[in-house]
Design an enzyme around this catalytic site. Structure first.
Site, mmCIF file in Angstrom:
data_model
loop_
_atom_site.group_PDB
_atom_site.id
_atom_site.type_symbol
_atom_site.label_atom_id
_atom_site.label_comp_id
_atom_site.label_asym_id
_atom_site.label_seq_id
_atom_site.Cartn_x
_atom_site.Cartn_y
_atom_site.Cartn_z
ATOM 1 N N PRO B 29 0.926 -1.386 0.113
ATOM 2 C CA PRO B 29 -0.002 -0.057 0.097
ATOM 3 C C PRO B 29 1.044 1.087 0.100
ATOM 4 C CG PRO B 29 -0.811 -1.521 1.592
ATOM 5 C CD PRO B 29 0.462 -2.105 1.161
ATOM 6 N N CYS B 31 0.655 5.671 -0.927
ATOM 7 C CA CYS B 31 -0.403 6.883 -1.328
ATOM 8 C C CYS B 31 -0.032 7.440 -2.724
ATOM 9 C CB CYS B 31 -0.171 8.142 -0.473
ATOM 10 S SG CYS B 31 -0.558 7.448 1.217
ATOM 11 N N ALA B 172 0.330 -0.674 10.924
ATOM 12 C CA ALA B 172 1.814 -0.146 10.849
ATOM 13 C C ALA B 172 1.646 1.464 10.714
ATOM 14 C CB ALA B 172 2.401 -0.508 9.651
ATOM 15 N N HIS B 173 2.690 1.987 11.110
ATOM 16 C CA HIS B 173 2.694 3.530 10.879
ATOM 17 C C HIS B 173 1.925 4.326 12.118
ATOM 18 C CE1 HIS B 173 3.681 2.610 6.581
ATOM 19 N NE2 HIS B 173 4.788 3.116 7.005
ATOM 20 N N TYR B 175 -1.002 3.396 13.276
ATOM 21 C CA TYR B 175 -2.223 3.700 13.425
ATOM 22 C C TYR B 175 -2.976 2.676 14.390
ATOM 23 C CZ TYR B 175 -1.548 6.733 9.351
ATOM 24 O OH TYR B 175 -1.267 7.958 8.513
ATOM 25 N N ARG B 325 7.879 2.593 -3.715
ATOM 26 C CA ARG B 325 8.752 3.387 -4.850
ATOM 27 C C ARG B 325 9.204 2.723 -5.925
ATOM 28 N NH1 ARG B 325 12.200 6.027 -0.101
ATOM 29 N NH2 ARG B 325 11.983 3.916 0.749
ATOM 30 N N CYS B 351 14.484 9.828 -3.891
ATOM 31 C CA CYS B 351 14.376 11.277 -3.610
ATOM 32 C C CYS B 351 12.855 11.328 -2.690
ATOM 33 C CB CYS B 351 14.373 12.046 -4.796
ATOM 34 S SG CYS B 351 12.759 11.860 -6.094
#
Lengths: 315, 733, 256
Positions: B29, B31, B172-173, B175, B325, B351
């Protein structure tokens, strides 16, 4: 026509090692008497070095000039061939030979092949050499040619060993041509910007050196070994070394005489940039490293240990 | 060409619960700025990866309820039937290409400010978010817990209706589920707090309920940060991390492992400036290494190299290669490996420009390496297909082989223009990338926290990729060491001329704050430098250095890092609230700041330079310019602003008669030469011009589709009008 | 100065290729053609030094592209020679044919590349000089003209340079890196097609098939894919022993 005539190569008073390889190759063929021609200002100074197992005779041709001159060398060889009628003439595939050997073959209508890496006999010489930039191997023969002149690739054939009876020494009078060029001087090449594509000897390091700080150590080792330092991609990615030193698909393609790879695993993109090197030596702790599939010599060893030893031994 | 057998392992299918993943390439997943309200962009961006061979593609974080609303950041949503319909566009497209569709069910708790929904987020304890604007959650009692768990269930059912194959309970992150698990967020004293089992209860129950609802039809996944990187105050991989994996292993069909949280997301989505490929291995690698799971594991680490991927699977680190990425940079990475052309892979440079747009909140994603990212739908650009240009018979001269010029020439080449000449004044292509990629180092020492400045070396992949592609294009010639004058351009023989001559830094301190040069600023003096001069290394640098940064991105800070790393005493001055503002969006800021502080860089924010004289700079605070402060310096580096190198363009345009006489039909200007910008935008600019070189007016970008509702259409979720869909297959030339 | 530059369109073999004709040739479908890298440098040297530059090649239709590239760079005239009898011609046979073509131009200087990148014989240039009986020097890394003579730097092994003087007319073989080859802009590429490009066969040069046969140096028996190699010869022993052996190998290879 019979027998083999090897043309010795010397420069600045030194007999070049490749001469011993030519003699070794000739001996291996076993096609009759083996004579070594020395075309030089002072041929006798090489007598000792030519007391080699397999050499039957040394033919000395004295030249007036101190330095190699292609037209003089050409006429000397033409004279020797006329006098000795060898079936095979061997020279090194070297810069000097390139300057006159093809002329001898062309004018004499001889059989000819250069950069020969394999040679055998089937009712006449048959040779193997690279084709299409190394992608293929070509097999050549020389039907209808009583004398065949070959330039052998250096570092490929086993050199002759000292020993055996001292060869017969004979001065051959040959009508030499006037030189058509004039030697001015010798010079060493200046070290300029790094161009890894021009280097004969590359010491190449990869991720295995682990730390940016180690780059300097390997730069010094390269200098000590007389090599130029090159690297694989990860070191450029990490910013340890400028891109001009990168070997690989997105860097430079190199074809040095010797490519010594320390701690490079051999990613496909890297191999693409160096697999054409004449001699590839790889050191890696991983026996499965892909670089071993293109290397000519390999060692499963710690690159730092080997590097240390190289440094000490070159000291 | 055929696939190299050593990559076969990447193409072995693997079972995820009731679903079969056809290979080991998994887009985790991430964004993109699409959500459920730009269904075209969502479907086409995910779809292009499926077309490129990825075995599964997931949504971004997908809100299960209006209480989980991250506006202005764009999440997906699955609140109602309208969202189901919109997300089905994505699942249909993925299924069309044989990929599985994943949905990451998300409830953010206090991390989601609910600025659109105006709802109140709930959380395990009333501890405000360490990420957002101190949003306080409502404390969840048992009823709240059941209600929120029901939200997951309802969302999962809607997800199944929408066609999703993999349903995540996303923890994760940091939440919501993770907030229960971690004592950093959970101070409860009931059966949902305190002991490990209690803290794990919420997540476990959620998984049970979701599994019961849809587990027969869908693979149940959980995304888990095995280590919060906060030490004993939170989850550590070798303690609660692996313990939790074992605790609920029977409830998941797929583990998706990460590290860190959302407050310092850069520890997971690690930029290449600070993290190398596969950097999470010491943490996420422990789960399989310690035999803590019986289920398949997918993990990330900005892995772009197929050999690394093989090693990861063969060594048992993960079962599946996760990528966000690298899949953005090259949606066709799997196909290229399959087709035996790994050299065509366009590698991610780390980047984090893609991430920055989401962080800003609102704009669509972008990608430095892949100019079509985010444009698949709205401009109809597939990354690997190019139609033959309608004016292919015209010869093109591209002046300047920096990011814009290289990209333009490459795409023109792929569009089968009959002859493209890319002419570069320097001895190598790459333009500004060649010197910028040398920045990003400091002193090589480890930082106070995870992430050591390792430099921007990977940014040179921008050049590497284009070099390889340009070499392959028979209709493109690249000429180096050739600086063209206007006369050379006129005589060149091209019908189309593209000027891509880049930019330079202002030499007199001209800046966006005061709009005037700074008195005493003059980089022709040997003790004042522009940043490129610092990298070139031809001018001596004194011990005390003042770096003025008005540029808001990385330049000033990178120069400060480099010089401080070399032992200089550096003062870094910016008129903004923070140095390198944009680096907050690229997630590079925390590590940058730790580095700058460790190196002892004196950072002066809200500060401008009033004047410069030999040996000193006079500074003032922008809020009070009456009080000036003199700082002694030996060297000044000015990163104030850039200016286009557009003289050649202006000269050509000044004589239309000459252009006409020489048969030049059009002169275009792109990249920094047009207006200095970020590299990502230069690449885009070059790409766009080439894609539209045969339009009526190539200088003016063609309109792009805006996914909006038109006034007069009937109510929400009942669209009468068809959204225009670009043609799926770009016409083969 | 009138300078003739013999050039060659060389073949690059694709990664996947097939052999035909009983293994004596590569299937042309797998060949890509381009101007020999060395010839970029010899053509550039000629353009820098000469008033009139003529390029000559022995090759089939695909060689025309290479000649056009030279004309685009600034050569004045081009000549392509082909004859079915030249199929499989080796370096010395080509040298003989070139001699006829070059001879009729009476050049002041002939510049050849040291070698071609596909066959790498490094012989055609000097063979040509022999047939023309021109003074010759091989492997020039720098040339400067001085009235009627040239001062040439020869690039020898091991980073050594020999400085040599030779009078005109002469033939030199030229090494890569001797100069910075210019490139042709689009206009020059278009205009190249208007420059004279002559095509001749053996008869047109006054040569017969038997002339070519007499000149041939070798016959290609077959082509083969080199064995994947028995793999690397693994060096055994302690790091010290490995290092010693490496140094030996390096010394051997570099001396050659």
């Amino acid at each position: 026509m019979s027998g083999v005539l090897v043309v010795a190569e010397a420069r600045r008073g030194e007999l070049r090692e490749v001469t011993l390889e030519l003699i070794g190759a000739a001996k291996g063929l076993g096609q009759g008497p083996l004579s070594v021609a020395v075309v030089d200002h002072d041929p006798s100074r090489f007598a000792d070095r030519l007391a080699l197992d397999g050499v039957d005779a040394v033919l000395a041709v004295k030249t007036p000039g101190e330095h190699f001159e292609p037209h003089v060398a050409q006429s000397a060889l033409e004279g020797l061939i006329a006098a000795e009628q060898p079936s095979l003439v061997l020279l090194a595939h070297s810069i000097d030979s390139l300057g006159f050997a093809p002329a001898v073959a062309a004018r004499g209508g001889l059989g000819f092949a250069s950069d020969v890496t394999r040679i055998w006999w089937e009712d006449g010489p048959v040779v193997g050499r690279s084709a299409y930039g190394g992608k293929l191997e070509a097999e050549l023969d020389f039907p209808g040619r009583d004398t065949v002149l070959l330039l052998l690739r250096g570092g490929t054939f086993e050199p002759a060993e000292p020993g055996g009876a001292a060869p017969a020494w004979r001065e051959v009078a040959v009508e030499l041509r006037e030189p058509r060029s004039e030697h001015v001087e010798f010079r060493e090449v200046e070290a300029g910007d790094v161009d890894i594509t021009k280097a004969d000897f590359l010491l190449s390091v990869g991720r295995g050196i682990e730390d940016k700080d180690n780059v300097e150590q390997f730069e010094e080792l390269a200098e000590r070994l007389g090599a130029t330092l090159s690297v694989s991609r990860p070191l450029v990615d990490a910013g340890w070394v400028p891109g001009a030193r990168q070997v690989g698909q997105s860097g430079k393609t190199v074809k040095p005489k010797v490519y010594l790879a320390l701690g490079i695993s051999g990613a496909v993109q890297h191999l693409a940039g160096m697999r054409g090197a004449d001699t590839i030596i790889a050191v890696n702790t991983d026996p499965e490293a892909p670089i071993f599939s293109v290397a000519h010599y390999g060692a499963v060893a710690d690159l730092f240990d080997v590097a240390e030893q190289l440094e000490q031994q070159s000291g | 060409m055929a696939r190299d057998p050593k990559y076969d392992i990447l193409f072995e299918p693997i079972q995820l619960g009731p679903k079969t993943l056809k290979n080991r390439f998994y887009q985790v997943p991430h964004c993109i700025g699409a959500g459920s309200e730009k269904p075209g962009m969502q479907a086409y961006h995910r779809g292009i990866k499926a077309e490129g061979g990825w075995g599964a593609c997931c949504t971004e974080y997908c809100s299960i309820h209006p209480e989980s609303d991250d506006t202005s950041r764009v999440s997906a949503r699955i609140w109602d039937e309208g969202d189901v319909r919109n997300l089905k566009a994505m699942t249909d497209r993925l299924h069309h290409f044989g990929a599985l569709a994943g949905i990451e069910l998300w409830y953010g708790g206090p991390h989601a400010p609910c600025m659109e929904s105006r709802a109140t987020p709930r959380g395990p304890s009333q501890i405000p978010s360490d990420f957002e604007l101190n949003i306080h959650p409502r404390y969840m009692d048992k009823d709240d817990i059941n209600e929120v768990q029901q939200m997951y269930v309802d969302a999962a059912i809607r997800a199944r209706d929408a066609g999703f194959d993999i349903v995540y309970v996303y923890g994760a992150h940091a939440y919501l589920p993770f907030q229960f698990l971690s004592p950093f967020y959970n101070r409860r004293t009931d059966e949902y707090g305190g002991s490990f089992e209690n803290r794990a209860r919420f997540w476990k129950e959620s998984l049970e309920k979701v599994r019961e609802a849809v587990g027969d039809d869908c693979a149940i996944a959980s995304r888990f940060a095995v280590d919060h990187l906060l030490g004993a105050t939170s989850i550590q991989v070798d303690e609660d991390g692996v313990r939790f994996v074992e605790h609920v292993d029977h409830l998941v069909d797929l583990w998706d492992l990460t590290v860190g949280d959302i407050a310092e997301w850069g520890q997971n989505a690690g930029p290449s400036r600070f993290f190398e490929e596969n950097h999470e291995k010491p943490f996420t690698g422990q789960v399989k290494a310690g035999n803590h799971t019986n289920k398949p594991v997918v993990g990330v680490g900005r892995v772009t190299n197929p050999d690394t991927m093989v090693a990861i699977i063969q060594s048992g680190q993960f079962d599946i290669i996760g990528a966000a990425r690298p899949s953005i940079s090259d949606p066709f990475l799997p196909k290229k490996i399959e087709e035996g052309r790994p050299d065509d892979i366009r590698e991610c440079i780390g980047c984090n420009q893609c991430i920055s747009r989401w962080e800003i909140g609102g704009p669509p994603m972008v990608c430095t390496q892949n100019a079509t990212a985010g444009e698949e739908y709205r401009r109809g650009w597939p990354p690997e297909k190019f139609s033959k240009a309608g004016n292919a018979d015209k010869g093109v001269l591209v002046v300047g082989a920096g990011p814009a010029g290289m990209e333009c020439a490459m795409v023109l080449g792929k569009r089968q223009m009959s002859a493209v000449h890319l002419v570069e004044a320097d001895s190598e292509i790459g333009g500004c990338v060649n010197w910028i990629s040398k920045l990003g180092h400091s002193d090589g020492k480890e930082n106070l926290f995870r992430g050591t400045a390792r430099g921007l070396g990977e940014w040179s992949r921008i050049v590497n990729y284009r070099q390889v592609q340009l070499d392959k294009l028979k209709n493109v010639e690249v000429h180096l060491n050739s600086r063209l004058s206007a006369q050379d351009v006129l005589e060149y023989g091209a019908e189309i001329v593209v000027i891509a001559t880049g930019c330079h830094f202002a030499t007199d301190g001209l800046n966006p704050a005061t709009h005037t040069p700074i008195p005493g600023a003059d980089t022709s003096l040997d003790w004042q430098l522009t940043p490129d001069e610092v990298v070139a290394g031809n001018k001596p640098i004194g011990q005390r250095v003042l770096v003025l940064e008005n540029e808001a991105y990385f330049m000033g800070a990178s120069i400060a890092q480099k010089l401080a790393g070399e032992g200089k005493d550096v003062t870094l001055v910016t008129q903004a609230a923070d140095v390198a503002d944009y680096m907050h969006y690229t997630l590079e800021a925390p590590m940058l700041h730790r580095d700058l502080h460790r190196l002892g860089v004196d950072i002066r924010t809200y500060t401008m330079v009033d004047s410069i004289e030999p040996g000193a700079c006079t500074l003032y605070n922008v809020w009070d310019d009456r009080h000036k402060d003199k700082v002694e310096v030996d060297t000044v580096v000015l990163c104030t602003q850039r200016l286009s190198n557009d003289e050649l363009y202006r000269e050509l345009k000044s004589d239309p008669a000459a252009l006409q006489r020489e048969g030049i039909e059009a002169v275009y200007i792109i990249g920094d030469a047009s207006a200095p910008r970020m590299i990502v935008d230069s690449v885009f600019d070059g790409h766009r011009l080439a894609r539209e070189i045969d339009s009526d007016n190539p200088a003016m970008p063609l309109p792009f589709i805006r996914e909006r509702r038109l006034w007069g259409d009937t109510g929400n979720g009942d669209f009468e009008s068809q959204l225009l869909a670009p043609s799926d297959m770009v016409a083969a030339g | 100065m009138r300078i003739v530059v013999p050039v060659k369109q060389v073949a690059v073999v694709d990664e996947d290729f097939e052999l035909v004709d009983g293994g004596s040739a590569v299937d042309p479908d797998f060949l890509e053609w381009s101007l020999n890298e060395w010839d970029e440098f010899s053509v550039e040297a000629a353009l820098q030094m000469g008033d009139e530059v003529i390029v000559v090649t022995v090759g089939e239709e695909e060689a025309t592209e290479g000649l056009l590239a030279c004309l685009a760079k600034g050569a004045d005239r081009a000549l392509r020679i082909w004859d079915p009898a030249l199929e499989g011609a080796d370096a010395l046979a080509v040298a003989r044919v070139l001699a006829a073509a070059v001879g009729r131009e009476s050049p002041d200087l002939v510049l050849c590349g040291v070698q071609s990148s596909d066959a790498v014989n490094s012989a055609t240039g000097i063979g040509l000089a022999a047939h023309l009986d021109l003074p010759h020097l091989a492997v020039a890394r720098a040339i400067s003209a001085d009235g009627d003579s040239l001062t040439v730097e020869r690039e020898l092994e091991g980073g050594l340079i020999e400085v040599v003087r030779v009078g005109l007319p002469a033939l030199l073989t030229v090494q890569t890196g001797i100069n910075e080859p210019r490139y042709a802009n689009l206009r020059a590429i278009k205009q190249a097609r208007e420059k004279p490009l002559e095509v001749l066969d053996l008869a047109g040069l006054g040569l017969s098939e038997s002339d070519v046969d007499a000149a041939r140096g070798s016959r290609l028996r077959k082509l083969a894919v080199p064995e994947a190699g028995e793999g690397a010869e693994m060096l055994q022993g302690s790091p010290a022993e490995v290092a010693t052996r490496i140094r030996e190998i390096v010394a051997e290879r570099l001396s050659a």
